[in-house]
Design a protein around this motif. Structure first.
Motif, short mmCIF file in Angstrom:
data_model
loop_
_atom_site.label_atom_id
_atom_site.label_comp_id
_atom_site.label_asym_id
_atom_site.label_seq_id
_atom_site.Cartn_x
_atom_site.Cartn_y
_atom_site.Cartn_z
N PHE A 4 42.93 -29.25 -51.77
CA PHE A 4 42.62 -28.31 -50.69
C PHE A 4 41.33 -27.54 -50.98
CE2 PHE A 4 42.91 -23.92 -49.13
CZ PHE A 4 42.90 -24.16 -47.75
N THR A 5 41.20 -27.00 -52.19
CA THR A 5 40.03 -26.18 -52.49
C THR A 5 38.76 -27.01 -52.53
OG1 THR A 5 40.46 -26.36 -54.87
CG2 THR A 5 41.28 -24.40 -53.74
N VAL A 13 31.77 -24.53 -52.67
CA VAL A 13 31.84 -24.61 -54.14
C VAL A 13 31.73 -23.24 -54.79
CG1 VAL A 13 31.03 -26.98 -54.32
CG2 VAL A 13 29.37 -25.13 -54.31
N GLU A 14 31.16 -22.25 -54.12
CA GLU A 14 31.04 -20.92 -54.71
C GLU A 14 32.40 -20.25 -54.87
OE1 GLU A 14 27.22 -21.84 -52.71
OE2 GLU A 14 29.27 -21.81 -52.01
N THR A 15 33.39 -20.64 -54.10
CA THR A 15 34.68 -19.99 -54.18
C THR A 15 35.53 -20.49 -55.34
OG1 THR A 15 35.61 -21.58 -52.60
CG2 THR A 15 34.79 -19.50 -51.72
N TYR A 16 35.27 -21.68 -55.83
CA TYR A 16 36.09 -22.18 -56.94
C TYR A 16 35.27 -22.59 -58.15
CZ TYR A 16 35.07 -26.72 -54.80
OH TYR A 16 34.45 -27.81 -54.26
N ASP A 17 33.97 -22.24 -58.17
CA ASP A 17 33.11 -22.34 -59.36
C ASP A 17 33.04 -23.76 -59.92
OD1 ASP A 17 31.33 -21.26 -61.17
OD2 ASP A 17 32.89 -20.90 -62.66
N GLN A 18 32.59 -24.68 -59.10
CA GLN A 18 32.36 -26.04 -59.55
C GLN A 18 30.86 -26.32 -59.55
OE1 GLN A 18 34.35 -28.67 -60.51
NE2 GLN A 18 36.09 -27.30 -60.59
N THR A 51 31.24 -30.04 -48.07
CA THR A 51 32.13 -29.49 -47.06
C THR A 51 31.41 -29.21 -45.75
OG1 THR A 51 31.78 -27.27 -47.93
CG2 THR A 51 33.71 -28.46 -48.73
N GLY A 52 30.08 -29.14 -45.78
CA GLY A 52 29.32 -28.97 -44.56
C GLY A 52 29.10 -27.52 -44.13
N TYR A 53 29.31 -26.57 -45.03
CA TYR A 53 29.08 -25.18 -44.69
C TYR A 53 27.62 -24.83 -44.92
CZ TYR A 53 34.15 -24.63 -44.84
OH TYR A 53 35.49 -24.75 -44.62
N ASP A 54 27.04 -24.05 -44.00
CA ASP A 54 25.67 -23.58 -44.22
C ASP A 54 25.69 -22.29 -45.05
OD1 ASP A 54 26.58 -21.74 -42.40
OD2 ASP A 54 25.04 -22.10 -40.90
N GLU A 55 24.52 -21.76 -45.33
CA GLU A 55 24.41 -20.59 -46.21
C GLU A 55 25.12 -19.37 -45.63
OE1 GLU A 55 23.61 -19.04 -49.74
OE2 GLU A 55 23.04 -21.07 -49.17
N ARG A 56 25.03 -19.17 -44.32
CA ARG A 56 25.70 -18.03 -43.68
C ARG A 56 27.21 -18.14 -43.81
NH1 ARG A 56 28.20 -17.09 -38.90
NH2 ARG A 56 27.88 -19.24 -38.29
N GLN A 57 27.76 -19.31 -43.60
CA GLN A 57 29.20 -19.52 -43.70
C GLN A 57 29.67 -19.34 -45.14
OE1 GLN A 57 29.18 -23.40 -41.96
NE2 GLN A 57 30.08 -22.66 -40.05
N ARG A 58 28.87 -19.76 -46.10
CA ARG A 58 29.23 -19.56 -47.51
C ARG A 58 29.29 -18.07 -47.85
NH1 ARG A 58 27.79 -24.38 -50.73
NH2 ARG A 58 27.03 -25.89 -49.25
N ALA A 59 28.28 -17.33 -47.37
CA ALA A 59 28.27 -15.88 -47.62
C ALA A 59 29.46 -15.21 -46.95
CB ALA A 59 26.96 -15.28 -47.12
N MET A 60 29.83 -15.68 -45.75
CA MET A 60 31.00 -15.13 -45.06
C MET A 60 32.27 -15.38 -45.87
SD MET A 60 30.31 -15.92 -41.03
CE MET A 60 31.96 -15.46 -40.55
N PHE A 61 32.46 -16.59 -46.37
CA PHE A 61 33.64 -16.91 -47.17
C PHE A 61 33.75 -15.98 -48.37
CE2 PHE A 61 34.39 -21.13 -45.29
CZ PHE A 61 35.77 -21.17 -45.36
N LEU A 62 32.64 -15.84 -49.10
CA LEU A 62 32.68 -15.01 -50.30
C LEU A 62 32.98 -13.56 -49.96
CD1 LEU A 62 29.71 -16.49 -52.35
CD2 LEU A 62 32.15 -16.83 -52.70
N GLU A 63 32.39 -13.04 -48.89
CA GLU A 63 32.64 -11.65 -48.53
C GLU A 63 34.07 -11.44 -48.05
OE1 GLU A 63 30.77 -8.13 -45.74
OE2 GLU A 63 29.59 -9.92 -46.15
N ILE A 64 34.61 -12.39 -47.30
CA ILE A 64 35.99 -12.28 -46.82
C ILE A 64 36.96 -12.28 -48.01
CG2 ILE A 64 37.81 -13.51 -45.59
CD1 ILE A 64 35.59 -14.41 -43.62
#
Length: 110
Positions: free
Chosen positions: A17-18, A24-29, A35-48
């Motif tokens: 799942f992960t 990849v920033e959320t599980y440190d690989q 996964t197809g996320y852009d930079e804005r979506q990655r920043a949103m995930f980390l902030e959430i």
């Protein structure tokens, strides 16, 4: 034996799942992110996730303070939560994730 098997199945499913759905920033690989996320979506995930973690820590601290001063005895709880208090934590995490999603989404879209 059943406990070990259930743990291995859970860990395997969680890893799948992960790696498949989270950046990849959320599980440190160190692998490439497909996964197809852009930079804005990655920043949103980390902030959430960060805001949810901080909110959960606040909840734990408030609960410890209330128990330390005997202001909360834990006897006024609905039936399923008597046997499984972890359900309260899962419910709180879900509510925090949903509310933080809308807060962060509003911040990143305006």
């Amino acid at each position: 034996m059943l406990l070990i098997l259930a743990t291995l199945i859970f860990v395997s499913l969680w890893y799948i799942f992960t790696t498949k759905f989270l950046p990849v920033e959320t599980y440190d690989q160190k692998t490439k992110d497909n996964t197809g996320y852009d930079e804005r979506q990655r920043a949103m995930f980390l902030e959430i996730f960060a805001k949810t973690f901080v909110g959960l820590i606040y909840y734990f601290l408030i609960g410890m303070i209330l128990k330390a001063f005997a202001l909360y005895q834990g006897k006024h709880v609905v039936y399923p939560f008597n046997h499984f208090p972890e359900l309260i934590y899962l419910l709180i995490v879900a509510l925090l994730l949903i509310s933080n999603y809308f807060i962060v989404k509003k911040k990143f879209t305006s």
